[in-house]
Scaffold this motif. Structure first.
Motif, mmCIF file in Angstrom:
data_model
loop_
_atom_site.group_PDB
_atom_site.id
_atom_site.type_symbol
_atom_site.label_atom_id
_atom_site.label_comp_id
_atom_site.label_asym_id
_atom_site.label_seq_id
_atom_site.Cartn_x
_atom_site.Cartn_y
_atom_site.Cartn_z
ATOM 1 N N UNK A 55 47.072 12.871 -10.334
ATOM 2 C CA UNK A 55 46.101 13.308 -9.326
ATOM 3 C C UNK A 55 45.179 14.423 -9.798
ATOM 4 N N UNK A 56 45.485 15.002 -10.930
ATOM 5 C CA UNK A 56 44.648 16.049 -11.506
ATOM 6 C C UNK A 56 44.414 17.155 -10.486
ATOM 7 N N UNK A 57 43.195 17.676 -10.431
ATOM 8 C CA UNK A 57 42.887 18.778 -9.521
ATOM 9 C C UNK A 57 42.466 18.271 -8.141
ATOM 10 N N UNK A 58 42.671 16.990 -7.863
ATOM 11 C CA UNK A 58 42.441 16.445 -6.533
ATOM 12 C C UNK A 58 41.251 15.520 -6.397
ATOM 13 N N UNK A 79 51.591 18.297 -14.157
ATOM 14 C CA UNK A 79 51.209 19.581 -14.750
ATOM 15 C C UNK A 79 50.940 20.630 -13.676
ATOM 16 N N UNK A 80 51.707 21.683 -13.720
ATOM 17 C CA UNK A 80 51.687 22.702 -12.670
ATOM 18 C C UNK A 80 50.308 23.322 -12.446
ATOM 19 N N UNK A 81 49.567 23.626 -13.508
ATOM 20 C CA UNK A 81 48.242 24.242 -13.339
ATOM 21 C C UNK A 81 47.304 23.389 -12.492
ATOM 22 N N UNK A 82 47.164 22.127 -12.852
ATOM 23 C CA UNK A 82 46.248 21.276 -12.098
ATOM 24 C C UNK A 82 46.831 20.895 -10.745
ATOM 25 N N UNK A 83 48.154 20.789 -10.676
ATOM 26 C CA UNK A 83 48.843 20.512 -9.420
ATOM 27 C C UNK A 83 48.533 21.604 -8.389
ATOM 28 N N UNK A 84 48.554 22.857 -8.834
ATOM 29 C CA UNK A 84 48.263 23.978 -7.935
ATOM 30 C C UNK A 84 46.807 23.994 -7.486
ATOM 31 N N UNK A 85 45.907 23.570 -8.348
ATOM 32 C CA UNK A 85 44.489 23.491 -7.956
ATOM 33 C C UNK A 85 44.314 22.427 -6.882
ATOM 34 N N UNK A 86 44.931 21.273 -7.066
ATOM 35 C CA UNK A 86 44.836 20.206 -6.064
ATOM 36 C C UNK A 86 45.379 20.673 -4.714
ATOM 37 N N UNK A 87 46.531 21.312 -4.726
ATOM 38 C CA UNK A 87 47.101 21.818 -3.477
ATOM 39 C C UNK A 87 46.178 22.848 -2.824
ATOM 40 N N UNK A 88 45.566 23.688 -3.633
ATOM 41 C CA UNK A 88 44.679 24.731 -3.095
ATOM 42 C C UNK A 88 43.442 24.134 -2.442
ATOM 43 N N UNK A 89 42.828 23.136 -3.078
ATOM 44 C CA UNK A 89 41.584 22.606 -2.502
ATOM 45 C C UNK A 89 41.844 21.747 -1.263
ATOM 46 N N UNK A 90 43.051 21.205 -1.133
ATOM 47 C CA UNK A 90 43.358 20.417 0.061
ATOM 48 C C UNK A 90 44.001 21.243 1.172
ATOM 49 N N UNK A 91 44.838 22.209 0.819
ATOM 50 C CA UNK A 91 45.594 22.927 1.846
ATOM 51 C C UNK A 91 45.216 24.398 1.983
ATOM 52 N N UNK A 92 44.514 24.931 0.996
ATOM 53 C CA UNK A 92 44.202 26.355 0.984
ATOM 54 C C UNK A 92 45.315 27.183 0.376
ATOM 55 N N UNK A 93 46.506 26.581 0.190
ATOM 56 C CA UNK A 93 47.646 27.277 -0.393
ATOM 57 C C UNK A 93 47.350 27.628 -1.852
ATOM 58 N N UNK A 120 39.705 20.077 2.581
ATOM 59 C CA UNK A 120 40.631 20.699 3.533
ATOM 60 C C UNK A 120 40.756 19.916 4.837
ATOM 61 N N UNK A 121 39.751 19.150 5.188
ATOM 62 C CA UNK A 121 39.844 18.374 6.432
ATOM 63 C C UNK A 121 40.831 17.214 6.329
ATOM 64 N N UNK A 122 41.317 16.931 5.105
ATOM 65 C CA UNK A 122 42.293 15.857 4.906
ATOM 66 C C UNK A 122 43.693 16.387 4.652
ATOM 67 N N UNK A 123 43.901 17.678 4.859
ATOM 68 C CA UNK A 123 45.186 18.291 4.498
ATOM 69 C C UNK A 123 46.380 17.646 5.209
ATOM 70 N N UNK A 124 46.183 17.124 6.398
ATOM 71 C CA UNK A 124 47.301 16.498 7.110
ATOM 72 C C UNK A 124 47.547 15.056 6.651
#
Length: 192
Positions: A55-58, A79-93, A120-124
């Motif tokens: 999924x890369x950075x989302x 990969x944790x680095x890109x995984x965290x970017x994807x989570x951030x752009x979708x959830x803000x986390x 972020x509008x697709x976070x759910x």
């Protein structure tokens, strides 16, 4: 040279690699364009479940939601680095950490801001799993209507096992969409 999981993690978890990747994508949006073209060929319907492998950075998931906003997407990235970017752009986390990290790079900040504003509008409708394509079946994620492995094929350690896993998690009449940089595998590769 055959790579293993640790080799791949070492490449993608290198902050310098990710910084260059984000800088390039911020300037060109080339992967975004690639994902959009690939997604056009997938017969997505409202409420379909999609497994986004690599999924890369989302951006692959973002392209899916652009075509069909009412999907359920499970994004898998090892990969944790890109995984965290994807989570951030979708959830803000973790977005605040990225803003601090790239405070001196307006190009990357604008890119991440644009991604967050749209995604972020697709976070759910999205969930995240840390893992490799070779381990998808073991993650017990259920069945999917579609499997997307965009720009991931050339990173597969065991393509045969990965494709078998894709088949195992796919509903009858489901689709698999794959793209690759193709520098690693040639059409004559005996295992593909």
């Amino acid at each position: 040279m055959k790579m293993d999981k640790q080799d791949i993690l070492k490449i993608f978890n290198d902050p310098n690699f990710i910084d260059v990747y984000l800088e390039w994508e911020a300037a060109t949006r080339s992967y975004e364009t690639h994902y959009q073209r690939l997604i056009e060929g997938i017969p997505l319907h409202s409420r379909d479940r999609v497994l986004d492998v690599g999924a890369s950075q989302g951006s692959p998931s973002q392209a899916l939601f652009r075509k069909q906003p009412n999907l359920e997407v499970v994004a898998v990235e090892p990969c944790e680095n890109v995984f965290q970017i994807a989570k951030a752009v979708f959830t803000g986390q973790g977005l605040e950490n990225l803003i601090k990290k790239y405070a001196n790079n307006i190009s990357i900040l604008n890119y991440l801001g644009d991604q967050y504003q749209e995604c972020s509008k697709y976070s759910s409708h999205i969930s995240f799993e840390n893992g490799f394509a070779e381990d998808v079946h073991d993650l017990s994620l259920g069945k999917f209507d579609h499997v997307l492995a965009s720009c991931a094929l050339h990173w597969l350690i065991d393509p045969e096992k990965s494709f078998h896993n894709f088949y195992e998690v796919l509903n009858p009449n489901g689709t698999v969409a794959i793209s690759s940089a193709s520098w690693k595998y040639k059409p004559s590769h005996p295992n593909l």
